[in-house]
Enzyme design. Structure first.
Site, PDB file in Angstrom:
ATOM      1  N   ARG A  71      -1.847   9.360 -20.184  1.00 52.68           N
ATOM      2  CA  ARG A  71      -1.459   8.872 -18.850  1.00 52.68           C
ATOM      3  C   ARG A  71       0.055   8.900 -18.678  1.00 52.68           C
ATOM      4  NH1 ARG A  71      -3.738   3.316 -17.218  1.00 52.68           N
ATOM      5  NH2 ARG A  71      -2.974   3.991 -15.198  1.00 52.68           N
ATOM      6  N   VAL A  84       1.214   0.571 -12.418  1.00 51.07           N
ATOM      7  CA  VAL A  84       2.003   0.534 -13.645  1.00 51.07           C
ATOM      8  C   VAL A  84       2.844   1.804 -13.781  1.00 51.07           C
ATOM      9  CG1 VAL A  84       0.336  -0.975 -14.812  1.00 51.07           C
ATOM     10  CG2 VAL A  84       0.039   1.501 -14.956  1.00 51.07           C
ATOM     11  N   HIS A 120       0.985  -5.879 -12.944  1.00 54.87           N
ATOM     12  CA  HIS A 120       0.169  -5.410 -14.064  1.00 54.87           C
ATOM     13  C   HIS A 120       0.983  -4.688 -15.132  1.00 54.87           C
ATOM     14  CE1 HIS A 120      -3.677  -5.570 -11.333  1.00 54.87           C
ATOM     15  NE2 HIS A 120      -3.208  -6.751 -11.662  1.00 54.87           N
ATOM     16  N   CYS A 167       3.068  -3.090 -37.541  1.00 55.42           N
ATOM     17  CA  CYS A 167       4.131  -3.844 -38.217  1.00 55.42           C
ATOM     18  C   CYS A 167       3.805  -3.959 -39.705  1.00 55.42           C
ATOM     19  CB  CYS A 167       4.236  -5.234 -37.583  1.00 55.42           C
ATOM     20  SG  CYS A 167       5.359  -6.335 -38.457  1.00 55.42           S
ATOM     21  N   GLY A 193      -3.392   0.917  -0.166  1.00 58.15           N
ATOM     22  CA  GLY A 193      -4.052   1.630  -1.261  1.00 58.15           C
ATOM     23  C   GLY A 193      -4.629   0.768  -2.357  1.00 58.15           C
ATOM     24  N   THR A 194      -5.245  -0.326  -1.978  1.00 61.61           N
ATOM     25  CA  THR A 194      -5.926  -1.116  -3.010  1.00 61.61           C
ATOM     26  C   THR A 194      -7.356  -1.417  -2.579  1.00 61.61           C
ATOM     27  OG1 THR A 194      -5.932  -3.173  -4.303  1.00 61.61           O
ATOM     28  CG2 THR A 194      -4.856  -3.282  -2.157  1.00 61.61           C
ATOM     29  N   GLU A 234     -10.305   4.448   3.095  1.00 63.84           N
ATOM     30  CA  GLU A 234     -11.672   3.935   2.940  1.00 63.84           C
ATOM     31  C   GLU A 234     -11.704   2.454   3.299  1.00 63.84           C
ATOM     32  OE1 GLU A 234     -14.134   5.870   1.486  1.00 63.84           O
ATOM     33  OE2 GLU A 234     -12.771   7.569   1.148  1.00 63.84           O
ATOM     34  N   ALA A 255      -1.797   6.926   2.614  1.00 64.44           N
ATOM     35  CA  ALA A 255      -0.500   6.243   2.577  1.00 64.44           C
ATOM     36  C   ALA A 255       0.681   7.163   2.889  1.00 64.44           C
ATOM     37  CB  ALA A 255      -0.307   5.601   1.208  1.00 64.44           C
TER      38      ALA A 255
HETATM   39  P1  NAD Z   1      -8.419   1.052  -7.175  1.00 65.71           P
HETATM   40  O1  NAD Z   1      -8.574   2.310  -7.990  1.00 65.71           O
HETATM   41  O2  NAD Z   1      -9.388  -0.026  -7.347  1.00 65.71           O
HETATM   42  O3  NAD Z   1      -8.470   1.428  -5.624  1.00 65.71           O
HETATM   43  C1  NAD Z   1      -7.685   2.431  -5.079  1.00 65.71           C
HETATM   44  C2  NAD Z   1      -7.760   2.310  -3.570  1.00 65.71           C
HETATM   45  O4  NAD Z   1      -6.877   3.280  -3.025  1.00 65.71           O
HETATM   46  C3  NAD Z   1      -9.150   2.598  -2.982  1.00 65.71           C
HETATM   47  O5  NAD Z   1      -9.497   1.576  -2.068  1.00 65.71           O
HETATM   48  C4  NAD Z   1      -8.967   3.931  -2.250  1.00 65.71           C
HETATM   49  O6  NAD Z   1      -9.766   4.015  -1.072  1.00 65.71           O
HETATM   50  C5  NAD Z   1      -7.503   3.876  -1.906  1.00 65.71           C
HETATM   51  N1  NAD Z   1      -6.879   5.181  -1.720  1.00 65.71           N
HETATM   52  C6  NAD Z   1      -7.208   6.367  -2.289  1.00 65.71           C
HETATM   53  N2  NAD Z   1      -6.383   7.336  -1.854  1.00 65.71           N
HETATM   54  C7  NAD Z   1      -5.500   6.738  -1.013  1.00 65.71           C
HETATM   55  C8  NAD Z   1      -4.399   7.217  -0.248  1.00 65.71           C
HETATM   56  N3  NAD Z   1      -4.026   8.499  -0.288  1.00 65.71           N
HETATM   57  N4  NAD Z   1      -3.719   6.331   0.516  1.00 65.71           N
HETATM   58  C9  NAD Z   1      -4.085   5.018   0.579  1.00 65.71           C
HETATM   59  N5  NAD Z   1      -5.123   4.519  -0.122  1.00 65.71           N
HETATM   60  C10 NAD Z   1      -5.819   5.377  -0.912  1.00 65.71           C
HETATM   61  O7  NAD Z   1      -6.939   0.574  -7.418  1.00 65.71           O
HETATM   62  P2  NAD Z   1      -6.315  -0.887  -7.372  1.00 65.71           P
HETATM   63  O8  NAD Z   1      -6.886  -1.621  -6.217  1.00 65.71           O
HETATM   64  O9  NAD Z   1      -4.851  -0.691  -7.490  1.00 65.71           O
HETATM   65  O10 NAD Z   1      -6.822  -1.666  -8.694  1.00 65.71           O
HETATM   66  C11 NAD Z   1      -7.227  -1.086  -9.899  1.00 65.71           C
HETATM   67  C12 NAD Z   1      -6.337  -1.301 -11.125  1.00 65.71           C
HETATM   68  O11 NAD Z   1      -6.012  -0.012 -11.567  1.00 65.71           O
HETATM   69  C13 NAD Z   1      -5.034  -1.998 -10.957  1.00 65.71           C
HETATM   70  O12 NAD Z   1      -5.004  -2.986 -11.925  1.00 65.71           O
HETATM   71  C14 NAD Z   1      -3.954  -0.962 -11.315  1.00 65.71           C
HETATM   72  O13 NAD Z   1      -2.991  -1.516 -12.186  1.00 65.71           O
HETATM   73  C15 NAD Z   1      -4.684   0.094 -12.066  1.00 65.71           C
HETATM   74  N6  NAD Z   1      -4.259   1.492 -11.823  1.00 65.71           N
HETATM   75  C16 NAD Z   1      -2.942   1.804 -11.591  1.00 65.71           C
HETATM   76  C17 NAD Z   1      -2.585   3.117 -11.345  1.00 65.71           C
HETATM   77  C18 NAD Z   1      -1.142   3.443 -11.082  1.00 65.71           C
HETATM   78  O14 NAD Z   1      -0.254   2.783 -11.624  1.00 65.71           O
HETATM   79  N7  NAD Z   1      -0.857   4.435 -10.240  1.00 65.71           N
HETATM   80  C19 NAD Z   1      -3.542   4.129 -11.325  1.00 65.71           C
HETATM   81  C20 NAD Z   1      -4.869   3.771 -11.592  1.00 65.71           C
HETATM   82  C21 NAD Z   1      -5.210   2.454 -11.827  1.00 65.71           C
END
Ligand code: NAD
Length: 258
Positions: free
Chosen positions: A78, A110, A126, A157, A197-198, A225, A241
């Site tokens: 990742r 993250v 996170h 360690c 985007g959550t 969504e 977004a």
């Molecule tokens: P999630 O994967 O649960 O949800 C992602 C959301 O983003 C969905 O509702 C989806 O419809 C939406 N989405 C997809 N494409 C989009 C776009 N182009 N524009 C706007 N929205 C869009 O993610 P979450 O709610 O952040 O929670 C899951 C956990 O996953 C968190 O704890 C996070 O730390 C971790 N995570 C982080 C990353 C990162 O740092 N980029 C990536 C994957 C997961």
């Protein structure tokens, strides 16, 4: 959802006006804001070697206890992937807005892309993918006291056997208390809350928009969504977004003056 918000005016224009006139804007972002940069959300399928693993099963303390090497290698994968991507127009639009608006930016991500886009003081609830910490260390763990380990295994360690692990919050772990308190206080103080985007399924971060709403803030959601947070929203913009935020965060008064 508060249907009144749709009764007059275009939702995007109304949301833009609320943001332009906000006294304190609270922003919560999730994996979706980075999707257009090429960082997959956890709900997207994984590709290549990792396709058969469920990220929700790997990002847990249990998975690390069971097979530390597997989890360490997944995080290395990742990190490599995220190091190759760039912030997108949504990250940049938020960073630009911060220059002339009081704003608290809280992310569940993250990936560090908000900071790379120029946002300052981001609350990374996170953690950060590019940092490590010792798990259950003896207090004297340091890079000088690492014992040799097989390739692809996390460093250990020499003094206490603790392993190095990614400094992220895994499913089932507690969030950093001080950061969570600051985020909750900011949500309660804000008059406008923007959620981008959550899925709203990961708590306690997912509770922040309802704290804002309970304290009288208008809540705007950007997500292509439906999400679990839609019922708290005054306006939901079912858009991606990177396409939506540059339009939403453009200051209508500045745009008119230029
Ligand atoms: P999630 O994967 O649960 O949800 C992602 C959301 O983003 C969905 O509702 C989806 O419809 C939406 N989405 C997809 N494409 C989009 C776009 N182009 N524009 C706007 N929205 C869009 O993610 P979450 O709610 O952040 O929670 C899951 C956990 O996953 C968190 O704890 C996070 O730390 C971790 N995570 C982080 C990353 C990162 O740092 N980029 C990536 C994957 C997961």
């Amino acid at each position: 959802m508060n249907q009144r918000a749709f009764a007059d005016g275009q939702p995007l224009t109304r949301a833009r006006d609320w943001i332009a006139n906000a006294r304190h804007l609270f922003v919560l972002t999730g994996a979706g804001i980075s999707a257009e940069s090429g960082v997959p959300t956890f709900r997207d399928a994984q590709t290549g070697l990792w396709a058969r693993y469920d990220p929700m099963q790997l990002a847990t303390p249990e998975a690390f206890a069971r097979d530390p090497g597997l989890v360490w290698r997944w995080y290395s994968h990742r990190r490599e992937r995220v190091a190759q991507v760039e912030p997108n127009a949504a990250h940049f639009a938020l960073a630009a807005l911060q220059k002339h608006r009081r704003m608290t930016l809280v992310t569940q991500n993250v990936d560090g892309l908000h900071a790379r886009a120029g946002s300052a003081g981001v609350i990374e609830l996170h953690g950060n993918l590019f940092a490590d910490r010792w798990q259950h260390g003896c207090g004297r763990c340091a890079s000088q006291v690492v014992m040799p380990v097989a390739e692809g295994e996390p460093p250990q360690c020499k003094l206490c056997g603790a392993r190095l692990r990614p400094a992220v919050v895994w499913f089932g772990e507690s969030l950093p208390e001080a950061d969570l308190r600051v985020a909750q206080k900011a949500a309660a103080d804000a008059d406008v809350c923007l959620v981008v985007g959550t899925s709203g399924m990961v708590y306690p971060a997912a509770a922040l928009p309802s704290i804002a709403a309970e304290h009288g803030a208008r809540v705007i959601i950007v997500n292509p969504e439906r999400s679990d947070l839609d019922h708290d929203a005054d306006i939901v913009l079912y858009r991606k977004a990177a396409e939506c935020l540059p339009l939403l965060l453009a200051n209508p008064f500045e745009a008119a003056a230029s």
